[in-house]
Design a protein around this motif. Sequence first.
Motif, PDB file in Angstrom:
ATOM      1  N   THR A   7       0.832  -1.194   0.000  1.00 51.21           N
ATOM      2  CA  THR A   7       0.000   0.000   0.000  1.00 51.21           C
ATOM      3  C   THR A   7       0.863   1.238   0.000  1.00 51.21           C
ATOM      4  OG1 THR A   7      -1.686  -1.167   1.251  1.00 51.21           O
ATOM      5  CG2 THR A   7      -1.791   1.240   1.259  1.00 51.21           C
ATOM      6  N   ILE A  10       0.509   8.317   1.015  1.00 54.38           N
ATOM      7  CA  ILE A  10       0.803   9.619   0.430  1.00 54.38           C
ATOM      8  C   ILE A  10       1.152  10.606   1.540  1.00 54.38           C
ATOM      9  CG2 ILE A  10      -0.085  11.417  -1.076  1.00 54.38           C
ATOM     10  CD1 ILE A  10       0.192   8.577  -2.275  1.00 54.38           C
ATOM     11  N   GLU A 133      -3.886  -0.014 -13.390  1.00 55.32           N
ATOM     12  CA  GLU A 133      -3.494   0.262 -12.009  1.00 55.32           C
ATOM     13  C   GLU A 133      -1.980   0.333 -11.929  1.00 55.32           C
ATOM     14  OE1 GLU A 133      -3.812  -1.659  -7.513  1.00 55.32           O
ATOM     15  OE2 GLU A 133      -4.896  -2.577  -9.193  1.00 55.32           O
ATOM     16  N   TYR A 136       3.420   3.003  -9.094  1.00 50.35           N
ATOM     17  CA  TYR A 136       4.196   4.206  -8.818  1.00 50.35           C
ATOM     18  C   TYR A 136       4.437   4.942 -10.127  1.00 50.35           C
ATOM     19  CZ  TYR A 136       6.961   6.990  -5.561  1.00 50.35           C
ATOM     20  OH  TYR A 136       7.388   7.994  -4.733  1.00 50.35           O
ATOM     21  N   TYR A 137       4.673   6.247 -10.014  1.00 53.03           N
ATOM     22  CA  TYR A 137       5.035   7.076 -11.170  1.00 53.03           C
ATOM     23  C   TYR A 137       6.189   7.960 -10.755  1.00 53.03           C
ATOM     24  CZ  TYR A 137       4.597  10.988 -14.535  1.00 53.03           C
ATOM     25  OH  TYR A 137       4.841  11.965 -15.477  1.00 53.03           O
ATOM     26  N   GLU A 306       0.529  12.491  -5.060  1.00 55.23           N
ATOM     27  CA  GLU A 306      -0.291  11.558  -5.825  1.00 55.23           C
ATOM     28  C   GLU A 306      -0.724  12.242  -7.111  1.00 55.23           C
ATOM     29  OE1 GLU A 306      -4.652  10.244  -4.963  1.00 55.23           O
ATOM     30  OE2 GLU A 306      -3.356   8.804  -3.932  1.00 55.23           O
ATOM     31  N   GLN A 308      -3.148  11.557 -10.433  1.00 55.27           N
ATOM     32  CA  GLN A 308      -4.198  10.731 -11.035  1.00 55.27           C
ATOM     33  C   GLN A 308      -4.345   9.405 -10.295  1.00 55.27           C
ATOM     34  OE1 GLN A 308      -3.885  10.458 -15.342  1.00 55.27           O
ATOM     35  NE2 GLN A 308      -3.279  12.606 -15.511  1.00 55.27           N
ATOM     36  N   GLY A 309      -4.315   9.500  -8.968  1.00 54.84           N
ATOM     37  CA  GLY A 309      -4.525   8.325  -8.135  1.00 54.84           C
ATOM     38  C   GLY A 309      -3.307   7.455  -7.946  1.00 54.84           C
ATOM     39  N   THR A 310      -2.170   7.851  -8.494  1.00 49.96           N
ATOM     40  CA  THR A 310      -0.954   7.046  -8.407  1.00 49.96           C
ATOM     41  C   THR A 310       0.071   7.739  -7.526  1.00 49.96           C
ATOM     42  OG1 THR A 310      -1.285   6.098 -10.616  1.00 49.96           O
ATOM     43  CG2 THR A 310       0.958   6.036  -9.735  1.00 49.96           C
ATOM     44  N   PRO A 311       0.653   7.040  -6.549  1.00 49.49           N
ATOM     45  CA  PRO A 311       1.733   7.647  -5.769  1.00 49.49           C
ATOM     46  C   PRO A 311       2.884   8.019  -6.684  1.00 49.49           C
ATOM     47  CG  PRO A 311       1.541   5.290  -5.300  1.00 49.49           C
ATOM     48  CD  PRO A 311       0.359   5.660  -6.124  1.00 49.49           C
TER      49      PRO A 311
END
Length: 355
Positions: A7, A10, A133, A136-137, A306, A308-311
């Motif tokens: 998980t 953030i 899904e 990470y980015y 975060e 667009q919903g991505t850490p």
Amino acid sequence: MRRARSTALIAATAVVGLALAGCTPESGQVDGSGDDGTIALLLPDAKTARYETFDRPIFEERVAELGPYQVLYSNADGDATKQQQQAESALAAGADVLVLDAFDTQAAVSIVRSANAAGVPVISYDRLIAGGELAYYISFDNELVGDLQATEFVRALEEDGKGSAGVLMVNGSPTDSNASQFKDGARRVIDASGLRVLAEYDTPGWSPEKAQEWVAGQIAQYADQIEGVYAANDGVAGGAVSALKAANVSPFPIVTGQDAELTAIQRILTGDQEMTVYKAIRPQAERAAEVAVALIEGEEIIAPLEIQGTPATLLQPVAVTIENIMDTVVADGFWTVEDICTPAVAAACEAAGIR
């Protein structure tokens, strides 16, 4: 091998950084056995010099420091279908994590979904993939890149008394999500400046050859109206410069760039390019390696923001002009003076104090 996705928490602050809570990696070398897991590194093309020169070796070096993890490396050579096949091969070979720099960020959604179905986390590297899904980015502030380019572009034209000049915009690839952000950041500055955009072009695959061909066509149409060329990266800048030189355009237009490629630094010294953008690839590649290992080990990941919903982690780019080459790319060891100051540019180096 543990494949459970950890998980992502953030952090409340927006500072750039990355903490891997509880992760105390042991030093080691990649021995090819992948005893602790396998990471697939999928890069998009070989036309952009940074990928083979910096991203790959830095990533592999950091993974080797973290333990006996195997890296499966592939380069798509500018082909989305080939990248899809490479990703499928990596999954079939038992990759525990994909680190994916998508050539086509829309087409890469199918890669992410295949990985999701297999329970394999995906790190979106450098370019944000359009769906699926993501674990990470990690990239740079891409609109800021465009802002930095355009700010230097406008400044240089205004200093030359050309604040209402006609300019061309040679943008990046339409399949690259970053390219639209570069363009958005640049457009805001250019549109507010009084410059006249004569024409603009989204360069397929970031191809220097296509950029050169397009600029040559614009020279034939607009001739001496062209006093500046916004080029989204150093590759297409090189194509634009080749077209301008072939047509003997004089005075030579202001040209921008990005990526701090060696040839671009040399063009800045010789006056063929005004600026580039330096992006410190080492922290980007190293953090991607650290996150990949943490995902394999089920470690908790704390991200600074975060998207667009991505850490995510976004690093800060820096504008490079002739005035700060020594303080940026040389100071960081990205290029050495010996790399830059070949015989062809030795006099320009001396004049600029690059020694």
